[in-house]
Motif scaffolding. Structure first.
Motif, short mmCIF file in Angstrom:
data_model
loop_
_atom_site.label_atom_id
_atom_site.label_comp_id
_atom_site.label_asym_id
_atom_site.label_seq_id
_atom_site.Cartn_x
_atom_site.Cartn_y
_atom_site.Cartn_z
N TYR B 49 0.84 -1.20 0.00
CA TYR B 49 0.00 0.00 0.00
C TYR B 49 0.88 1.25 0.00
O TYR B 49 0.65 2.20 -0.77
N LYS B 53 1.39 4.38 -2.82
CA LYS B 53 1.23 5.79 -2.48
C LYS B 53 2.51 6.57 -2.78
O LYS B 53 2.46 7.72 -3.25
N ASN B 57 2.30 9.57 -5.35
CA ASN B 57 2.47 10.93 -4.83
C ASN B 57 3.71 11.61 -5.39
O ASN B 57 3.68 12.80 -5.68
N CYS B 58 4.79 10.86 -5.49
CA CYS B 58 6.05 11.49 -5.91
C CYS B 58 6.21 11.50 -7.43
O CYS B 58 6.87 12.37 -7.97
N SER B 184 1.37 9.00 5.25
CA SER B 184 0.99 10.23 5.95
C SER B 184 -0.34 10.10 6.66
O SER B 184 -1.00 11.09 6.93
N ILE B 185 -0.74 8.88 6.95
CA ILE B 185 -2.07 8.70 7.54
C ILE B 185 -2.17 9.35 8.92
O ILE B 185 -1.29 9.20 9.75
N GLU B 186 -3.23 10.11 9.12
CA GLU B 186 -3.55 10.67 10.43
C GLU B 186 -4.44 9.67 11.16
O GLU B 186 -5.42 9.20 10.60
N PRO B 187 -4.10 9.35 12.39
CA PRO B 187 -4.90 8.34 13.08
C PRO B 187 -6.31 8.84 13.37
O PRO B 187 -6.52 10.01 13.65
N ARG B 188 -7.26 7.92 13.29
CA ARG B 188 -8.63 8.21 13.71
C ARG B 188 -8.64 8.34 15.24
O ARG B 188 -7.90 7.63 15.92
N LYS B 327 6.64 12.70 17.71
CA LYS B 327 6.75 12.37 16.29
C LYS B 327 8.21 12.30 15.91
O LYS B 327 9.02 13.06 16.43
N ASP B 329 10.48 12.43 12.20
CA ASP B 329 10.26 12.70 10.78
C ASP B 329 11.30 11.93 9.98
O ASP B 329 12.45 12.33 9.90
N ARG B 331 10.74 11.24 6.77
CA ARG B 331 10.41 11.40 5.36
C ARG B 331 11.64 11.74 4.50
O ARG B 331 11.77 11.26 3.39
N GLU B 332 12.54 12.54 5.09
CA GLU B 332 13.75 12.89 4.34
C GLU B 332 14.61 11.66 4.06
O GLU B 332 15.41 11.65 3.12
N GLN B 335 14.67 10.08 0.61
CA GLN B 335 15.12 10.85 -0.56
C GLN B 335 15.97 10.00 -1.52
O GLN B 335 15.86 10.14 -2.73
N LYS B 338 13.69 8.27 -3.74
CA LYS B 338 13.11 9.19 -4.73
C LYS B 338 14.12 9.47 -5.83
O LYS B 338 13.78 9.50 -7.02
#
Lengths: 343, 343
Positions: B49, B53, B57-58, B184-188, B327, B329, B331-332, B335, B338
């Motif tokens: 999944y 994404k 997205n990229c 990037s899912i935000e939790p319910r 949190k 991060d 995400r970097e 790279q 990517k």
């Protein structure tokens, strides 16, 4: 009621173009986006694209349903029939809140009034009401409409707009960058050639034609020079199904240039995404200027200037073109918007 | 050739389930994902999944095409017919590179060998070859297959695997976190009740049953306690179309608990996403341990321990439950991946 709604909406184009139409009737929590643009302003198209990605990526457990701008009235009627207590109604972001684009402002008022019992949000906007009799009359109409909705949240994309919204409306107000800055697109590696002027031809234009032609002559001495706008003229309508293709074409157009010179906020943002050096001038009320100052001034390859003296510009342009494109991370700045949608 | 391919693939289930089948034949640059899981390990489902994404997205200008694990052979034959010089072939990530899951390893070898003239990448993996005769034989087979492909990139999701891959194969090797950490899912916001033990029942299990039952008794004094696994047993197959729903159900299951106790890497990662306190024990070769130490140890509400002394655990659990979820991060850190796909 549900069956009647099913029958009705099946004949209206522009409602739920982004999903299988059964999605309107499932039991997921819904996020409705009104005002999804069909006009050819690629900035507004990119905003709607980014809004969709934002909800899909952050809230995959919601059903996101767009209603195209041309189906606003029919969309309101249909959504009224199917909406549930915890659903969320959105109006798209942009730079059109106020008295300059009255057709869009009227649609926004209708949506905000129609769903006053539901959580309602206007995605990041720039606001501007002209200080004229007409501008004040429009402001009053918007106040009357917006203030009917006690569940309304407005989002400002610059501090200037934040202050205007707080001073003008009773709504809750949030502050984030323009939605397009939430995208994660990696630029395609394209060969770069020439300089592209991306210039307004609308009522927000303040860059003098004589200045433009002097600057084009100056830059044209050493470069191929072209002129365009982020509002497309080769097509009349961009429907949901064409949005991504048109947007990717625009990214390629910007990303294949050595330099962009523009008075368009989104030509600047497309330059950021494609890592293209970009010199930015203002519009009538500071959209690009304030976004630059509030969020983007640390970018080495992008510069906003009010300087209209030709002889100061070559050195700025040279600096932009020799800069190693850097990154800024504004993703955390969307957290307040995520928190809104989680609530 | 193209018409023949069209005819052939139209009868094979599991090829391109994520797109309109015409997408196979358009002129976009293609990214093919082999090994897309149909088995019920929700960690591997979440990885697939996240891979989708990530590319969408990229790189929205690429056509991303999945081939389900059960259609690997037919998929290879079809892709060979339609692949272009600059297309990219991927094999899904996970924790199955090596000698423990030979069926998957065999599929991976086939794909890597079959597309040796094309850019080929294995998404982030943990690698483990057993130090047994069988393990060494499997390693040799993988070396022979992988080393035939001079265009191969492998991605390690822990430093331990990075070293193994460098020592074992001639391929280019990258290093990133597990793909699920790129979501990037935000939790319910769910009400939380009880403690969920998420425990392996497979060959990687090293947590003793006697320890588990002692710990369940201890924790059960003050809490509702349940036991489950991230490998679902209530369904036999999760096809592409069911992936997101099953995954969101799993997030809700984890996110509605006060505490997770697990020896599963992805129960830890689902806890991170849903901001659920989580105590983690190891598997046979340190998958969870190394991901924790390499990427995740700064998380206040997640802790890895090798401590199997019951009386040390209540204080750890209390610390996790009282921590304000923070949190990190990473995400970097994606790279490099990517950059691979841009190239």
């Amino acid at each position: 009621m549900l069956n009647q709604a099913r029958k009705e909406f099946s004949i209206v184009k522009g409602i739920a173009p982004n999903v299988n139409q059964d999605a309107l009737f499932n039991d997921k929590r819904k996020v409705f986006l009104f005002g999804s643009p069909s006009y050819t302003n690629m900035g507004d198209q990119a905003i709607a694209y980014a809004e969709e990605k934002f909800i899909e990526n952050c809230f995959p457990y919601y059903e996101y349903i767009e209603i195209m701008d041309y189906a606003t009235d029919e969309g309101i009627e249909l959504v009224k029939k199917i909406i549930n207590a915890d659903d969320i109604v959105c109006f798209t972001g942009g730079g059109n809140l106020g008295s300059l684009y009255v057709d869009i402002e009227e649609d926004r008022r209708k949506v905000i009034e129609s769903f006053k019992d539901y959580r309602t949000i206007v995605f990041p906007q720039s606001a501007f009401f002209e200080d004229t009799e007409e501008g004040r009359a429009e402001k009053k109409k918007s106040q009357e409409a917006y203030n009917q909705n006690p569940n309304l949240t407005l989002v400002a994309r610059e501090k200037q707009t934040l202050e205007i919204l707080k001073d003008t409306f009773q709504a809750n107000v949030l502050y984030t960058p323009d939605m397009v800055l939430s995208l994660s697109i990696e630029p395609r590696d394209l060969e770069r050639e020439g300089v592209l002027f991306v210039l307004r031809a609308d009522k927000e234009k303040v860059t003098e034609e004589s200045f433009v032609s002097d600057l084009m002559n100056l830059v044209g001495k050493d470069n191929l020079v072209e002129r365009t706008d982020t509002v497309l003229s080769e097509v009349d309508v961009i429907d949901y199904a064409d949005r991504e293709d048109q947007l990717l074409k625009m990214f390629d157009k910007i990303g294949s240039k050595k330099l962009i010179i523009t008075d368009r906020l989104h030509a600047m943002i497309f330059s950021i995404i494609t890592k293209t050096p970009c010199l930015v001038f203002g519009n009538s009320y500071g959209k690009a200027k304030h976004s630059y100052n509030d969020w983007l001034h640390e970018l080495s390859f992008i510069e906003y200037t009010d300087n209209k003296e030709l002889n100061g510009l070559p050195s700025i342009i040279e600096k932009l073109q020799s800069a190693e494109p850097n990154k800024i991370d504004v993703r955390e700045d969307f957290q307040v918007l995520k928190d809104f949608f989680r609530g």
